[in-house]
Write a protein that holds these residues in place. Structure first.
Motif, mmCIF file in Angstrom:
data_model
loop_
_atom_site.group_PDB
_atom_site.id
_atom_site.type_symbol
_atom_site.label_atom_id
_atom_site.label_comp_id
_atom_site.label_asym_id
_atom_site.label_seq_id
_atom_site.Cartn_x
_atom_site.Cartn_y
_atom_site.Cartn_z
ATOM 1 N N UNK A 37 27.984 77.984 -21.141
ATOM 2 C CA UNK A 37 26.732 77.467 -21.709
ATOM 3 C C UNK A 37 26.042 78.533 -22.562
ATOM 4 N N UNK A 38 26.031 79.765 -22.070
ATOM 5 C CA UNK A 38 25.432 80.869 -22.831
ATOM 6 C C UNK A 38 26.194 81.133 -24.114
ATOM 7 N N UNK A 39 27.519 81.079 -24.031
ATOM 8 C CA UNK A 39 28.345 81.300 -25.219
ATOM 9 C C UNK A 39 28.056 80.243 -26.277
ATOM 10 N N UNK A 40 27.967 79.016 -25.844
ATOM 11 C CA UNK A 40 27.709 77.922 -26.792
ATOM 12 C C UNK A 40 26.295 77.990 -27.359
ATOM 13 N N UNK A 41 25.347 78.440 -26.559
ATOM 14 C CA UNK A 41 23.987 78.634 -27.065
ATOM 15 C C UNK A 41 23.970 79.752 -28.107
ATOM 16 N N UNK A 42 24.749 80.803 -27.872
ATOM 17 C CA UNK A 42 24.850 81.895 -28.852
ATOM 18 C C UNK A 42 25.434 81.390 -30.160
ATOM 19 N N UNK A 43 26.469 80.579 -30.068
ATOM 20 C CA UNK A 43 27.091 80.030 -31.285
ATOM 21 C C UNK A 43 26.123 79.126 -32.043
ATOM 22 N N UNK A 44 25.378 78.303 -31.321
ATOM 23 C CA UNK A 44 24.411 77.417 -31.970
ATOM 24 C C UNK A 44 23.301 78.219 -32.636
ATOM 25 N N UNK A 45 22.836 79.250 -31.964
ATOM 26 C CA UNK A 45 21.789 80.094 -32.535
ATOM 27 C C UNK A 45 22.307 80.845 -33.752
#
Length: 127
Positions: A79-87
Motif C-alpha cells: 500500500x505504501x509503495x503504491x501510494x509513493x507511485x501515485x504521489x
C-alpha cells in the motif's frame, strides 16, 4: 512488552493463553497485556478466540501466524509503495521528489510481490 507476550504464547504448549494468564506469568498489568495483544493481533501473529463458557478471550498463536504476519506486513508495505507511485505521478517524474518516490515505490512493489509469492510457495512448510 509485546515481545514478552509473543514469546510467552510461543512457549505455551498449546499456543493458547488468556489475558489473565499472560498478566500473571509476566507479572504485568492486564492493560499492558491488552496493548501488546492488540498489536500482535493487528500484525497477524496472534488471533483471538472467544471462550463461550467463561466469556473471555483466549489468545492463540499457531503455525499460520507466521504466514499471516508476513502477508499483513507485505500488504501494508505494498500500500505504501503504491501510494509513493501515485504521489510521484502527481508531483511529476521530472521532479527530484517524484523520481525518488517512483524509484522507491517501484522497488518496494517488486520486492513485496516477490515476497508474497514466496510466502505462498513456502506456506506448506507450516502445515
Amino acid at each position: 512488552m509485546t515481545a514478552r507476550v509473543h514469546i510467552d504464547l510461543l512457549l505455551a504448549e498449546d499456543g493458547r493463553r488468556t489475558a489473565a494468564e499472560l498478566a500473571r506469568r509476566l507479572n504485568v498489568s492486564p492493560a499492558s497485556v491488552s496493548v501488546a495483544v492488540n498489536f500482535l493481533v493487528a500484525q497477524g501473529y496472534v488471533r483471538r478466540e472467544r471462550d463461550p463458557e467463561r466469556r473471555r478471550d483466549i489468545y492463540v498463536i499457531d503455525d499460520e501466524a507466521w504466514y499471516n504476519s508476513v502477508v499483513i506486513s507485505a500488504r501494508q508495505t505494498l500500500d505504501s509503495a503504491r501510494a509513493s507511485l501515485a504521489t510521484a505521478e502527481q508531483l511529476g517524474l521530472d521532479t527530484p521528489v517524484g523520481r525518488r518516490l517512483a524509484k522507491a515505490g517501484t522497488f518496494l512493489e517488486h520486492v513485496i510481490e516477490d515476497m508474497l509469492k514466496s510466502a505462498d510457495r513456502w506456506r506448506s512448510v507450516l502445515e
